[in-house]
Design an enzyme around this catalytic site. Structure first.
Site, PDB file in Angstrom:
ATOM      1  N   THR A 250       9.732  -7.114   3.832  1.00 48.91           N
ATOM      2  CA  THR A 250       8.634  -7.154   3.099  1.00 48.91           C
ATOM      3  C   THR A 250       8.247  -6.479   1.872  1.00 48.91           C
ATOM      4  O   THR A 250       7.960  -7.292   1.015  1.00 48.91           O
ATOM      5  CB  THR A 250       7.532  -7.821   4.047  1.00 48.91           C
ATOM      6  OG1 THR A 250       7.038  -5.757   4.496  1.00 48.91           O
ATOM      7  CG2 THR A 250       7.250  -8.552   4.881  1.00 48.91           C
ATOM      8  N   GLY A 251       8.902  -5.314   1.661  1.00 47.03           N
ATOM      9  CA  GLY A 251       8.529  -4.937   0.945  1.00 47.03           C
ATOM     10  C   GLY A 251       9.954  -4.409   0.147  1.00 47.03           C
ATOM     11  O   GLY A 251      10.136  -5.649  -0.134  1.00 47.03           O
TER      12      GLY A 251
ATOM     13  N   PHE B  93       3.102   3.045   7.155  1.00 43.27           N
ATOM     14  CA  PHE B  93       2.356   2.178   6.574  1.00 43.27           C
ATOM     15  C   PHE B  93       3.366   0.502   7.263  1.00 43.27           C
ATOM     16  O   PHE B  93       2.972  -0.519   7.376  1.00 43.27           O
ATOM     17  CB  PHE B  93       2.913   1.282   5.109  1.00 43.27           C
ATOM     18  CG  PHE B  93       2.175   3.033   4.635  1.00 43.27           C
ATOM     19  CD1 PHE B  93      -0.103   2.675   4.280  1.00 43.27           C
ATOM     20  CD2 PHE B  93       2.598   4.375   4.363  1.00 43.27           C
ATOM     21  CE1 PHE B  93      -0.100   4.176   3.633  1.00 43.27           C
ATOM     22  CE2 PHE B  93       1.986   5.267   3.509  1.00 43.27           C
ATOM     23  CZ  PHE B  93       0.859   4.818   3.427  1.00 43.27           C
TER      24      PHE B  93
ATOM     25  N   ALA C 203       4.514  -2.596   8.796  1.00 42.90           N
ATOM     26  CA  ALA C 203       4.207  -3.346  10.115  1.00 42.90           C
ATOM     27  C   ALA C 203       3.609  -4.652   9.817  1.00 42.90           C
ATOM     28  O   ALA C 203       4.113  -5.198   8.237  1.00 42.90           O
ATOM     29  CB  ALA C 203       2.511  -2.730  10.367  1.00 42.90           C
TER      30      ALA C 203
ATOM     31  N   TYR D 105      -2.555  -9.445  15.560  1.00 44.03           N
ATOM     32  CA  TYR D 105      -2.181  -8.227  15.214  1.00 44.03           C
ATOM     33  C   TYR D 105      -3.762  -7.087  15.409  1.00 44.03           C
ATOM     34  O   TYR D 105      -2.660  -5.916  14.778  1.00 44.03           O
ATOM     35  CB  TYR D 105      -2.867  -8.468  13.975  1.00 44.03           C
ATOM     36  CG  TYR D 105      -2.623  -7.389  12.477  1.00 44.03           C
ATOM     37  CD1 TYR D 105      -1.388  -6.202  12.903  1.00 44.03           C
ATOM     38  CD2 TYR D 105      -4.010  -8.144  11.610  1.00 44.03           C
ATOM     39  CE1 TYR D 105      -2.149  -5.605  11.264  1.00 44.03           C
ATOM     40  CE2 TYR D 105      -3.557  -6.420  10.313  1.00 44.03           C
ATOM     41  CZ  TYR D 105      -3.032  -6.024  10.336  1.00 44.03           C
ATOM     42  OH  TYR D 105      -3.470  -4.974   9.462  1.00 44.03           O
TER      43      TYR D 105
ATOM     44  N   ILE E 136       1.303  -1.157  -0.257  1.00 41.84           N
ATOM     45  CA  ILE E 136      -0.032  -0.128   0.063  1.00 41.84           C
ATOM     46  C   ILE E 136       1.067   1.470  -0.288  1.00 41.84           C
ATOM     47  O   ILE E 136       0.936   2.100  -0.675  1.00 41.84           O
ATOM     48  CB  ILE E 136      -0.608  -0.108   0.719  1.00 41.84           C
ATOM     49  CG1 ILE E 136      -1.962  -1.448   0.611  1.00 41.84           C
ATOM     50  CG2 ILE E 136      -2.052   1.272   1.147  1.00 41.84           C
ATOM     51  CD1 ILE E 136      -3.140  -1.296   2.093  1.00 41.84           C
TER      52      ILE E 136
END
Ligand SMILES: O=c1ccn([C@@H]2O[C@H](COP(=O)(O)OP(=O)(O)O[C@H]3O[C@H](CO)[C@H](O)[C@H](O)[C@H]3O)[C@@H](O)[C@H]2O)c(=O)[nH]1
Length: 323
Positions: A33-34, A71, A73, A139, A11
């Site tokens: 993770t990006g 963003f 997380a 979460y 996102i």
């Protein structure tokens, strides 16, 4: 300048692509993770951890930051149950370090990515922001804890913030340059499309005995570009002092069942899926559909992209990268 933490993620990278059209942007991301390729070339990129105070101090010293969008997380519900420490550390503790450093440097405008998971198992058809927040997994609790922090910091330190509670983000950028690229992938639409591309044997439907018209879970799918537009409006409202604090749902207000999503993927791609019906996935609420009336009324935001648009854009993305 706007600091976008987690701007290499799914996102975040879509928001950065829109934001760089009008504002200087610096992205902080640890690339856990990006993806570096996902960060628009017009943004400054810093590789680092948001929980690392020294990195943050360097950034706040170097760049004239007016506002922060956050963003970054861990966001997998199942994983959060097995590894709650990771969620409280990376989501809660790291965000506290970010907020603390922001306050030290007098940066008081913040946009936070929250989630429909804060509502737990709601007992209404359309979820409004004043519905009770009873998250049922670590979460959701980690995100809600940060929401509470923001509210306390607004009272004590004049922090101004917008919390955006996303429903099911999906779809890809119209340029075809970026889209959903998780490893491993756990989300419904990319999994169906990867199956239809021949990269997976079948698609599993988790649970057929829910109290819904076709027995499968209902979700509110929202195009990532619609989400990005909401962030731009929220930023404008904060920078212009039109808003001091706000919490908004972001969804289409329409619910689609897992079966309906598979049907739409078949229609858009012209391919037939092999479906395996399996047991429920633990922790899945039956139905999550947003009322986004508040952000429509207050900021003039409206989702304009349908489920078909979402799937068509995601299909272009997955088919071009073949995965
Ligand atoms: O292989 C699959 C994958 C998913 N599903 C179903 O499809 C629906 C959507 O599942 P996703 O995993 O795509 O999305 P979730 O609704 O579980 O997750 C979303 O909401 C979560 C909080 O509730 C997190 O915020 C998460 O990141 C966000 O994508 C659910 O009913 C799920 O059971 C299947 O049937 N088969």
């Amino acid at each position: 300048m706007i600091l976008v933490v987690g701007g290499a993620g799914y996102i975040g990278s879509h928001v950065v692509k829109q934001l760089v059209e009008t504002k200087p942007v610096v992205v902080l991301d640890n690339l856990s993770t990006g993806h570096r390729y996902a960060v628009d070339k017009r943004a400054v990129f810093v590789h680092g951890d948001l929980g690392d105070r020294a990195t943050l101090v360097r950034m706040f010293e170097k760049y004239p930051i007016d506002a922060v969008m956050h963003f970054a997380a861990n966001s997998l519900v199942g994983e959060s149950v097995v590894e709650p420490m990771k969620y409280y550390k990376n989501n809660v503790a790291a965000t506290l370090t970010l907020l603390e450093t922001m306050m030290e440097y007098g940066v008081k405008r913040f946009i936070f990515s929250s989630t429909a998971a804060v509502y737990g198992i709601p007992n209404v058809d359309l979820i409004t922001e004043d519905c009770p927040t009873n998250p049922i997994n670590p979460y959701g609790r980690s995100k809600l804890m940060i929401e509470h922090m923001l509210s306390d910091f607004a009272s004590a330190y004049d922090l101004r913030y917008v919390v955006l509670r996303y429903f099911n983000a999906a779809g890809a950028h119209e340029s075809g340059d970026i889209g959903e690229d998780h490893h491993p992938e756990t989300h419904l639409i990319p999994l169906i499309l990867q199956h239809l591309l021949g990269l997976r044997d079948k698609i599993s439907v988790f649970g057929t005995d829910y109290d819904t018209p076709d027995g499968t879970c209902i979700r509110d799918y929202i195009h990532v570009t619609d989400l990005a537009e909401a962030h731009i409006l929220a930023l404008h409202a904060l920078l212009s002092d039109e808003k001091k604090t706000a919490t908004y749902n972001l969804g289409n207000g329409l619910g689609y069942s897992v079966k309906e999503v598979i049907d739409m993927c078949e229609r858009v791609t012209g391919k037939k899926a092999t479906i395996e019906y399996t047991a429920r996935r633990p922790g899945d609420p039956e139905r999550l559909v947003a009322s986004s009336e508040n952000i429509a009324r207050e900021l003039g935001w409206q989702a304009t992209r349908s489920l078909e648009d979402i799937i068509a854009s995601a299909w272009r993305w997955h088919a071009s990268k073949r995965g």
